[in-house]
Motif scaffolding. Structure first.
Motif, PDB file in Angstrom:
ATOM      1  N   ARG A  89      53.239  25.074 -12.702  1.00  0.00           N
ATOM      2  CA  ARG A  89      52.973  24.960 -14.135  1.00  0.00           C
ATOM      3  C   ARG A  89      54.176  24.372 -14.860  1.00  0.00           C
ATOM      4  O   ARG A  89      54.031  23.515 -15.737  1.00  0.00           O
ATOM      5  CB  ARG A  89      52.636  26.336 -14.727  1.00  0.00           C
ATOM      6  CG  ARG A  89      51.218  26.771 -14.547  1.00  0.00           C
ATOM      7  CD  ARG A  89      50.879  27.967 -15.420  1.00  0.00           C
ATOM      8  NE  ARG A  89      51.759  29.095 -15.274  1.00  0.00           N
ATOM      9  CZ  ARG A  89      51.625  30.082 -14.410  1.00  0.00           C
ATOM     10  NH1 ARG A  89      50.592  30.082 -13.601  1.00  0.00           N
ATOM     11  NH2 ARG A  89      52.480  31.073 -14.361  1.00  0.00           N
ATOM     12  N   GLU A  90      55.363  24.839 -14.499  1.00  0.00           N
ATOM     13  CA  GLU A  90      56.578  24.336 -15.143  1.00  0.00           C
ATOM     14  C   GLU A  90      56.770  22.849 -14.840  1.00  0.00           C
ATOM     15  O   GLU A  90      57.109  22.068 -15.729  1.00  0.00           O
ATOM     16  CB  GLU A  90      57.803  25.136 -14.683  1.00  0.00           C
ATOM     17  CG  GLU A  90      59.066  24.818 -15.432  1.00  0.00           C
ATOM     18  CD  GLU A  90      58.962  25.085 -16.926  1.00  0.00           C
ATOM     19  OE1 GLU A  90      59.588  24.332 -17.693  1.00  0.00           O
ATOM     20  OE2 GLU A  90      58.261  26.024 -17.330  1.00  0.00           O
ATOM     21  N   GLU A  91      56.540  22.450 -13.590  1.00  0.00           N
ATOM     22  CA  GLU A  91      56.645  21.033 -13.232  1.00  0.00           C
ATOM     23  C   GLU A  91      55.623  20.204 -14.008  1.00  0.00           C
ATOM     24  O   GLU A  91      55.940  19.121 -14.506  1.00  0.00           O
ATOM     25  CB  GLU A  91      56.426  20.831 -11.730  1.00  0.00           C
ATOM     26  CG  GLU A  91      57.593  21.225 -10.876  1.00  0.00           C
ATOM     27  CD  GLU A  91      57.322  21.009  -9.393  1.00  0.00           C
ATOM     28  OE1 GLU A  91      56.259  20.465  -9.031  1.00  0.00           O
ATOM     29  OE2 GLU A  91      58.185  21.410  -8.597  1.00  0.00           O
ATOM     30  N   ALA A  92      54.398  20.726 -14.117  1.00  0.00           N
ATOM     31  CA  ALA A  92      53.358  20.010 -14.855  1.00  0.00           C
ATOM     32  C   ALA A  92      53.736  19.894 -16.333  1.00  0.00           C
ATOM     33  O   ALA A  92      53.521  18.841 -16.954  1.00  0.00           O
ATOM     34  CB  ALA A  92      52.008  20.724 -14.712  1.00  0.00           C
ATOM     35  N   ARG A  93      54.289  20.964 -16.880  1.00  0.00           N
ATOM     36  CA  ARG A  93      54.717  20.929 -18.273  1.00  0.00           C
ATOM     37  C   ARG A  93      55.814  19.873 -18.471  1.00  0.00           C
ATOM     38  O   ARG A  93      55.784  19.090 -19.424  1.00  0.00           O
ATOM     39  CB  ARG A  93      55.236  22.315 -18.676  1.00  0.00           C
ATOM     40  CG  ARG A  93      55.387  22.500 -20.159  1.00  0.00           C
ATOM     41  CD  ARG A  93      55.736  23.947 -20.528  1.00  0.00           C
ATOM     42  NE  ARG A  93      54.634  24.831 -20.187  1.00  0.00           N
ATOM     43  CZ  ARG A  93      54.734  25.910 -19.425  1.00  0.00           C
ATOM     44  NH1 ARG A  93      55.889  26.262 -18.939  1.00  0.00           N
ATOM     45  NH2 ARG A  93      53.695  26.659 -19.159  1.00  0.00           N
ATOM     46  N   GLU A  94      56.776  19.853 -17.538  1.00  0.00           N
ATOM     47  CA  GLU A  94      57.856  18.868 -17.624  1.00  0.00           C
ATOM     48  C   GLU A  94      57.314  17.443 -17.467  1.00  0.00           C
ATOM     49  O   GLU A  94      57.716  16.538 -18.201  1.00  0.00           O
ATOM     50  CB  GLU A  94      58.917  19.150 -16.554  1.00  0.00           C
ATOM     51  CG  GLU A  94      59.730  20.397 -16.814  1.00  0.00           C
ATOM     52  CD  GLU A  94      60.642  20.765 -15.650  1.00  0.00           C
ATOM     53  OE1 GLU A  94      60.652  20.030 -14.644  1.00  0.00           O
ATOM     54  OE2 GLU A  94      61.344  21.776 -15.761  1.00  0.00           O
ATOM     55  N   GLN A  95      56.411  17.249 -16.507  1.00  0.00           N
ATOM     56  CA  GLN A  95      55.823  15.924 -16.316  1.00  0.00           C
ATOM     57  C   GLN A  95      55.017  15.508 -17.541  1.00  0.00           C
ATOM     58  O   GLN A  95      55.051  14.341 -17.942  1.00  0.00           O
ATOM     59  CB  GLN A  95      54.931  15.909 -15.075  1.00  0.00           C
ATOM     60  CG  GLN A  95      55.713  15.945 -13.778  1.00  0.00           C
ATOM     61  CD  GLN A  95      54.789  16.013 -12.563  1.00  0.00           C
ATOM     62  OE1 GLN A  95      53.591  16.179 -12.689  1.00  0.00           O
ATOM     63  NE2 GLN A  95      55.373  15.895 -11.383  1.00  0.00           N
ATOM     64  N   GLY A  96      54.294  16.464 -18.128  1.00  0.00           N
ATOM     65  CA  GLY A  96      53.526  16.168 -19.338  1.00  0.00           C
ATOM     66  C   GLY A  96      54.444  15.748 -20.475  1.00  0.00           C
ATOM     67  O   GLY A  96      54.153  14.781 -21.189  1.00  0.00           O
ATOM     68  N   ALA A  97      55.546  16.475 -20.654  1.00  0.00           N
ATOM     69  CA  ALA A  97      56.504  16.114 -21.706  1.00  0.00           C
ATOM     70  C   ALA A  97      57.101  14.732 -21.432  1.00  0.00           C
ATOM     71  O   ALA A  97      57.273  13.921 -22.354  1.00  0.00           O
ATOM     72  CB  ALA A  97      57.601  17.160 -21.802  1.00  0.00           C
ATOM     73  N   GLN A  98      57.399  14.467 -20.157  1.00  0.00           N
ATOM     74  CA  GLN A  98      57.960  13.164 -19.794  1.00  0.00           C
ATOM     75  C   GLN A  98      56.938  12.049 -20.051  1.00  0.00           C
ATOM     76  O   GLN A  98      57.280  10.995 -20.589  1.00  0.00           O
ATOM     77  CB  GLN A  98      58.374  13.176 -18.325  1.00  0.00           C
ATOM     78  CG  GLN A  98      59.019  11.889 -17.859  1.00  0.00           C
ATOM     79  CD  GLN A  98      59.392  11.956 -16.382  1.00  0.00           C
ATOM     80  OE1 GLN A  98      59.069  12.906 -15.681  1.00  0.00           O
ATOM     81  NE2 GLN A  98      60.079  10.943 -15.926  1.00  0.00           N
TER      82      GLN A  98
END
Length: 174
Positions: A89-98
Motif C-alpha cells: 500500500r505504501e509503495e502504491a501510495r508513493e507511486q501514485g504521488a509520483q
C-alpha cells in the motif's frame, strides 16, 4: 458324675475332615485354572488397553504441540502478510504521488507549450492582419489622396512612401 465319652462318630469342628480337603483341593484347582487360563489374558488385555491409552495421550500431546506450532506459524504468516500488504500500500501510495507529480509536470509543460503556440499564432495572425491592413489602407489611402490631390499616385515608390508615412503617424498617435 457322668463321664463324657467321645464317640468316633462325633467330630470335633476344629479338626478338618475329608470334605474340607476336597473343598480345599477344588479351590486350589479353581485358583490354578483361573491363574493359568483366565487372569493372564485379562492382564494382557488391561496392559494393552493401558498402553493404547498412553499412546493416545502421547499422540494427543504431540497433536497439541503441532497445533500450537501450526497456530504460531499461521499467526506469523498473517503478521507477515499484513506487513507485506502495508508495504505494498505504501509503495502504491508513493507511486501514485509520483505519477500525479509527473502528470502535473506534463500538464504544465503542455499548457506552457499551448500558450506559447497560441502567442506565436496570435503574433502571426496580427502580423498577417497588419500586412493585409497596410495593403488595403495603402490602396485606399492612395486612391483617396489621388482624388483629393487630383493626381494619380499609381507610382509604387510614391504609394509606398505615402502608406508608410500614414501608418507611422497612426502608430505614433497611439
Amino acid at each position: 458324675m457322668a463321664s463324657v465319652a467321645i464317640t468316633p462318630m462325633e467330630s470335633n469342628f476344629l479338626v478338618p475332615n475329608a470334605t474340607f480337603f476336597v473343598e480345599l483341593a477344588a479351590f486350589a484347582l479353581l485358583l490354578f485354572l483361573l491363574g493359568k487360563y483366565v487372569i493372564p489374558p485379562i492382564n494382557r488385555a488391561m496392559t494393552a488397553r493401558q498402553d493404547a491409552i498412553r499412546a493416545q495421550f502421547a499422540e494427543l500431546d504431540e497433536a497439541k504441540s503441532e497445533a500450537h506450532a501450526a497456530e504460531e506459524e499461521f499467526k506469523s504468516q498473517i503478521a507477515d502478510a499484513r506487513h507485506e500488504a502495508a508495504r505494498i500500500r505504501e509503495e502504491a501510495r508513493e507511486q501514485g504521488a509520483q505519477i500525479i507529480a509527473e502528470m502535473r509536470e506534463q500538464a504544465n509543460a503542455e499548457a506552457a507549450r499551448i500558450v506559447e503556440h497560441a502567442h506565436a499564432q496570435i503574433e502571426a495572425d496580427r502580423k498577417a492582419a497588419m500586412a493585409q491592413l497596410r495593403s488595403e489602407v495603402g490602396t485606399l489611402a492612395t486612391t483617396l489622396a489621388g482624388r483629393i490631390v487630383g493626381e494619380s499616385l499609381e507610382d509604387e515608390a510614391r504609394q509606398s512612401r505615402v502608406v508608410d508615412r500614414f501608418l507611422s503617424e497612426l502608430e505614433g498617435a497611439r
